[in-house]
Design a protein around this motif. Sequence first.
Motif, PDB file in Angstrom:
ATOM      1  N   LEU A  90     -61.086  33.361  40.350  1.00  0.00           N
ATOM      2  CA  LEU A  90     -61.035  31.956  40.732  1.00  0.00           C
ATOM      3  C   LEU A  90     -62.213  31.238  40.087  1.00  0.00           C
ATOM      4  N   ARG A  91     -61.932  30.171  39.349  1.00  0.00           N
ATOM      5  CA  ARG A  91     -63.005  29.450  38.670  1.00  0.00           C
ATOM      6  C   ARG A  91     -63.744  28.569  39.678  1.00  0.00           C
ATOM      7  N   GLN A  92     -64.727  29.148  40.314  1.00  0.00           N
ATOM      8  CA  GLN A  92     -65.533  28.456  41.324  1.00  0.00           C
ATOM      9  C   GLN A  92     -66.808  29.267  41.531  1.00  0.00           C
ATOM     10  N   SER A  93     -67.896  28.593  41.855  1.00  0.00           N
ATOM     11  CA  SER A  93     -69.144  29.317  42.077  1.00  0.00           C
ATOM     12  C   SER A  93     -69.167  29.928  43.473  1.00  0.00           C
ATOM     13  N   MET A  94     -69.991  30.949  43.647  1.00  0.00           N
ATOM     14  CA  MET A  94     -70.140  31.579  44.967  1.00  0.00           C
ATOM     15  C   MET A  94     -70.642  30.580  45.994  1.00  0.00           C
TER      16      MET A  94
ATOM     17  N   CYS B 233     -69.322  36.405  55.431  1.00  0.00           N
ATOM     18  CA  CYS B 233     -70.781  36.461  55.439  1.00  0.00           C
ATOM     19  C   CYS B 233     -71.308  36.939  54.090  1.00  0.00           C
ATOM     20  N   ARG B 234     -72.312  36.267  53.567  1.00  0.00           N
ATOM     21  CA  ARG B 234     -72.974  36.688  52.326  1.00  0.00           C
ATOM     22  C   ARG B 234     -73.828  37.912  52.651  1.00  0.00           C
ATOM     23  N   ILE B 235     -73.672  38.977  51.857  1.00  0.00           N
ATOM     24  CA  ILE B 235     -74.488  40.187  52.059  1.00  0.00           C
ATOM     25  C   ILE B 235     -75.384  40.453  50.855  1.00  0.00           C
ATOM     26  N   HIS B 236     -75.140  39.728  49.800  1.00  0.00           N
ATOM     27  CA  HIS B 236     -75.909  39.892  48.568  1.00  0.00           C
ATOM     28  C   HIS B 236     -75.706  38.622  47.762  1.00  0.00           C
ATOM     29  N   ARG B 237     -76.571  38.350  46.817  1.00  0.00           N
ATOM     30  CA  ARG B 237     -76.396  37.126  46.029  1.00  0.00           C
ATOM     31  C   ARG B 237     -75.080  37.130  45.263  1.00  0.00           C
ATOM     32  N   SER B 238     -74.507  38.326  45.076  1.00  0.00           N
ATOM     33  CA  SER B 238     -73.265  38.422  44.315  1.00  0.00           C
ATOM     34  C   SER B 238     -72.089  38.944  45.145  1.00  0.00           C
TER      35      SER B 238
ATOM     36  N   GLU C 104     -66.638  38.761  44.969  1.00  0.00           N
ATOM     37  CA  GLU C 104     -67.677  39.183  44.043  1.00  0.00           C
ATOM     38  C   GLU C 104     -67.949  38.097  43.004  1.00  0.00           C
ATOM     39  N   ALA C 105     -69.215  37.840  42.716  1.00  0.00           N
ATOM     40  CA  ALA C 105     -69.573  36.877  41.681  1.00  0.00           C
ATOM     41  C   ALA C 105     -69.253  37.461  40.312  1.00  0.00           C
ATOM     42  N   ALA C 106     -68.683  36.608  39.431  1.00  0.00           N
ATOM     43  CA  ALA C 106     -68.330  37.058  38.081  1.00  0.00           C
ATOM     44  C   ALA C 106     -68.577  35.918  37.101  1.00  0.00           C
ATOM     45  N   ASP C 107     -69.826  35.773  36.687  1.00  0.00           N
ATOM     46  CA  ASP C 107     -70.235  34.689  35.789  1.00  0.00           C
ATOM     47  C   ASP C 107     -69.879  33.328  36.395  1.00  0.00           C
ATOM     48  N   TYR C 108     -69.018  32.572  35.707  1.00  0.00           N
ATOM     49  CA  TYR C 108     -68.638  31.250  36.202  1.00  0.00           C
ATOM     50  C   TYR C 108     -67.448  31.315  37.170  1.00  0.00           C
TER      51      TYR C 108
END
Length: 249
Positions: free
Chosen positions: A176-180, A193-198, A159-163
């Motif tokens: 984990l400090r890393q972008s999606m 697999c990506r299912i959503h931008r986040s 899941e994306a969580a800011d930075y």
Amino acid sequence: MAAPRKFRALIVDDEPLARGNLAVLLRQEADIESIAECGSGAEAIAEIRGTRPDLVFLDVQMPECSGFDVLEKLKADDFVPVIVFVTAYDEYALRAFDAGALDYLLKPFDDARFTLAMQRAREKMAALAAAQPREIPRLTVRSAGQVLYVPIPDIDWIEAADYYVCLHVGPKSHLLRQSMAELEQELDSTTFCRIHRSAIVNLRRVRALEVDTAGEYEVVLECGKKLRLSRRFRKELQARMQAFGAGLL
């Protein structure tokens, strides 16, 4: 998907012209990433032990240390590459195979014979690679004064969580400090697999695809978690799941 495997080759011959001819042929092979050369058996032993090439074209007759001597000295090592003997003398063929050589190229050989030797070498190298224990890829997570090594196959979804990204592993989660986008490039696309931008899911954890009361699609994981599926990623998800023999809506 994982990139095609590349191989490292070593040519061992006391004649520079013979080494050059083989090097020309090897440079035409797309899966040969590097080619080293040795002019003696003693150099070859040191090179093989130091760089561990995948494939060695080994001359039989060389001063002081023959091709057979090279194999004898390597016998006690934990690593012996795939060996193709190259020689102008056919009387050594039986001994070469007894010594463990994969193939025996008799000089002068044509392109077709070299191609056959390479085909056999690739099959052997692939079999050796498959027989080796596979390392489990991990992500390094630093948090609260400790370093965790999270096995990638154990991740249910991301899941994306800011930075940061949040790795969901069973009932636990790790930041984990890393972008999606960066992480997506590192993951095996046949499994994640990506299912959503986040959100990214582990395809092995996908149980079903459902339609909610608003007509939107949701991905249902084995743990029961439901995640929104963006329309732009639906076809990609379905195509990926076909590789697992799973049919989704």
